[in-house]
Design an enzyme around this catalytic site. Structure first.
Site, mmCIF file in Angstrom:
data_model
loop_
_atom_site.group_PDB
_atom_site.id
_atom_site.type_symbol
_atom_site.label_atom_id
_atom_site.label_comp_id
_atom_site.label_asym_id
_atom_site.label_seq_id
_atom_site.Cartn_x
_atom_site.Cartn_y
_atom_site.Cartn_z
ATOM 1 N N HIS A 10 0.845 -1.188 0.000
ATOM 2 C CA HIS A 10 0.000 0.000 0.000
ATOM 3 C C HIS A 10 0.881 1.238 0.000
ATOM 4 C CE1 HIS A 10 0.487 1.724 4.102
ATOM 5 N NE2 HIS A 10 0.823 0.483 4.426
ATOM 6 N N CYS A 11 0.322 2.331 -0.532
ATOM 7 C CA CYS A 11 0.995 3.625 -0.474
ATOM 8 C C CYS A 11 0.143 4.538 0.398
ATOM 9 C CB CYS A 11 1.215 4.203 -1.873
ATOM 10 S SG CYS A 11 -0.297 4.428 -2.817
ATOM 11 N N ALA A 12 0.188 5.822 0.171
ATOM 12 C CA ALA A 12 -0.523 6.753 1.050
ATOM 13 C C ALA A 12 -2.034 6.696 0.892
ATOM 14 C CB ALA A 12 -0.036 8.176 0.788
#
Length: 654
Positions: free
Chosen positions: A24-26
């Protein structure tokens, strides 16, 4: 948000056995799947906690939102037993199962080279289009405007200089961009481009009234041509230069490397360019131009219709970013007197009009106030040539508008092909594109745009009213229930209403860094440009320090340092996302100065970043400032434009 339930819903929709890896990223889950076709897309589209989905570079990305995505990811790992991996590892896993064929890889490289220089080409193209208004005969009478009014000839002369510069010195722009793409020195790339478009060569060739000069090398005669406006020879020459430069950097050391690598690189690259690369790939460029013209002349309206039907799907893949390379070749061929002009621009305009019409049709079909607002603004944006908000934010959400728009696009493009409508310069592919069209074709161009809009709107609206009526009936029922709830809320005691009113407080979000503002819909990431994460603005940074834009608390401080989530004392939730896809750097070039749950005031340092590191990785450092709880407010409006300094008013929330 029930994180466990959202994770379970995502797992069910994509298939537990279908999952290969996830990170996952932001803002989003980045999943690698065995088979994307097994995804229950409808389930994700109808999930209120999922803000959108899209596929890119072999990853299936599910938009959850800042502050929530990390919790959902933790639950997803817990429920599936998958090993936690970084976004970089996910990218590598996706690449292993997503091998591009050589043609697709070449197109991707072209897009990466051309995207950075598109603003210069569009500016030159629009200036050229404006100048055509002054010079064209038959547009305002039998004579051109400058023939009728000689006193304005100076304006036309100035526009000629301004418009021609980006195209005459195309090798310089390509030299910089290509060197950056292949890891070479950008200034050496620019120098090689200047050599290829040398003023001395231009003047000598013009004076000799031939296409090349005769250079005598100890009895061997080298015919040196000038390559102004050339695309393919410039790209290949700089690509070779990058490899030569890297070889010398590897084999020479210290002061010897500093002094002799640039010298030897330019001597060898320059010789190879004029002796081999230029002549060979100049011919290849001619073949490409002639081939495109042949296809246009041979397939005619039928080919244009097919292209019109597939243009927007190509946009969804991102491969349309390579089209300026071919459009430039077509325009250069047209200027030389042996081409048909730019038909790609015409098709793009028809496609954009159709997607705009489909979005406007949804405006009249839906009862959802949020969708109405998005569809109207996205439709206007598409009319001006920016279709990502309409495509990703509206039409693909309902699915059928995306496809009904293709019908209008195909028919209008076919008619434009039959009428031989062509562009003679680059520009904005939409209603403003008429100034880029050959003057004699402008009336036909406008007719075709109206046809594209009318057909796409009519089919989308009819299909929505009949085949998809239940969808909009359900939306109407939800809207009615919300209205009823609102009505009941208004009947509450005055004291309660006053208390609620106190919670609505206007607040101004200030700029977290120095830079140049960019409209959010122009950002090259559909998650942000579509408005899925909320309203806001982007900043192209000129500094390297990120400051708090509010008085409040740091809710999220990503270990990678590329994003921060804050909540102001008044309750406004702000996401600051530094760069696009910068999570893949895994913290390289970023330094975090705060921690989660830390109180901050406006102007406190959140962290720093190195734009050079971001750019060396081939990434964009454009920084997004988003109000993620936009739905809680009546209005979220950017109030800044142009250059801003950290601390300047940026977004008004009320």
């Amino acid at each position: 948000m029930d994180y466990a339930k959202v994770a379970s819903d995502v797992i069910t929709a994509v298939g537990k056995d279908n999952l290969v890896a996830g990170a996952h990223c932001a803002t989003r889950l980045r999943l690698v799947l065995k088979d994307d076709d097994k995804v229950d897309q409808a389930a994700l589209d109808n999930n209120p906690d999922v803000k959108g989905t899209f596929k890119m570079d072999g990853q299936y990305q599910v938009i959850i939102g800042a502050g929530d995505v990390n919790h959902v990811y933790a639950e997803l790992i817990n429920q599936t037993g998958l090993k936690e991996v970084s976004t970089d590892e996910v990218k590598q896993i996706a690449a292993q199962g997503h091998k591009q064929n050589p043609i697709m890889a070449f197109i991707k490289i072209l897009s990466e080279i051309f995207v950075p220089i598109i603003p210069a080409l569009v500016a030159g193209g629009l200036l050229m289009a404006v100048n055509n208004i002054f010079k064209s005969e038959g547009l305002f009478g039998s004579q051109s405007l400058i023939a009728q009014y000689p006193q304005i000839s100076g304006i036309s002369d100035m526009l000629t200089v301004l418009a021609d510069a980006p195209f005459i010195y195309m090798p310089v722009l390509l030299g910089i961009s290509t060197a950056k793409r292949f890891g070479g020195n950008q200034y050496l790339g620019a120098a090689l481009g200047l050599m290829m478009s040398s003023q001395e060569l231009q003047e000598a060739v013009a004076k000799a009234a031939k296409f090349s000069l005769d250079w005598n090398f100890f009895g061997w005669h080298l015919h040196a041509a000038q390559y102004t406006s050339q695309v393919i020879p410039a790209i290949i020459a700089v690509w070779v230069m990058c490899h030569i430069e890297k070889w010398f950097h590897k084999h020479l050391h210290s002061a010897v490397d500093f002094t002799f690598t640039p010298l030897l690189t330019m001597i060898i690259s320059g010789f190879l360019t004029f002796a081999l690369i230029g002549p060979v790939f100049g011919q290849v460029s001619d073949w490409v131009a002639n081939g495109l013209v042949w296809l246009y002349d041979t397939l005619g309206f039928l080919g244009m219709g097919i292209f019109g039907a597939i243009y927007t799907p190509i946009v969804v893949t991102g491969l349309h970013q390579s089209f300026p390379a071919f459009e430039t070749i077509l325009l250069n061929s047209y200027k030389a007197g042996h081409g048909s002009g730019d038909f790609i621009f015409v098709v793009a305009s028809m496609a954009n009009m159709a997607q705009a019409a489909a979005a406007f049709a949804i405006f009249f079909l839906t009862k959802n106030s949020k969708t109405k607002g998005l569809s109207s603004s996205a439709g206007v944006s598409a009319l001006l040539g920016i279709t990502e908000p309409a495509v990703f934010g509206v039409n693909l959400k309902y699915r059928f508008p995306f496809f009904t728009a293709l019908i209008g696009s195909a028919i209008a493009a076919a008619i434009a092909g039959a009428l031989r409508v062509i562009a003679v310069s680059l520009g904005s592919a939409g209603v403003l594109g008429l100034i880029s069209i050959k003057p004699q074709s402008i009336p036909f161009y406008l007719i075709c745009e109206v046809i594209s809009f009318a057909i796409a709107f009519a089919i989308t609206y009819y299909y929505g009213k009949t085949k998809e009526a239940k969808v909009f009936e359900a939306e109407a029922a939800v809207a009615a229930a919300e209205a009823e709830a609102e009505s009941q809320a208004q009947e509450a005691p005055a004291e309660q209403a006053q208390e609620e009113e106190k919670k609505v407080v206007a607040e101004t979000i200030v700029a977290p860094l120095d830079g140049q503002t960019v409209d959010l819909e122009k950002v090259n990431d559909p998650v942000f440009s579509s408005g899925a994460m909320g309203k806001g603005i982007a900043v192209k940074p000129s500094g390297n320090t990120v400051l708090s834009p509010v008085d409040g608390v740091v809710q999220i401080a990503f270990e990678t340092g590329h994003a921060y989530g804050l909540k102001s004392k008044e309750g406004v939730e702000v996401l600051i996302h530094i760069g696009i896809d910068t999570v893949s750097l895994d913290g390289k070039g970023f330094e975090q100065k705060v921690a989660a749950n830390q109180e901050v005031k406006k102007g406190d340092v959140l962290g720093t970043f190195d734009s050079a590191t971001i750019k060396e990785a081939g990434l964009d450092d454009t920084t997004m400032v988003i109000v993620t709880n936009t739905a809680d407010y009546a209005e979220v409006s950017p109030v800044a434009s142009g250059a801003v300094k950290a601390g300047d008013d940026l977004i008004e929330v009320k």
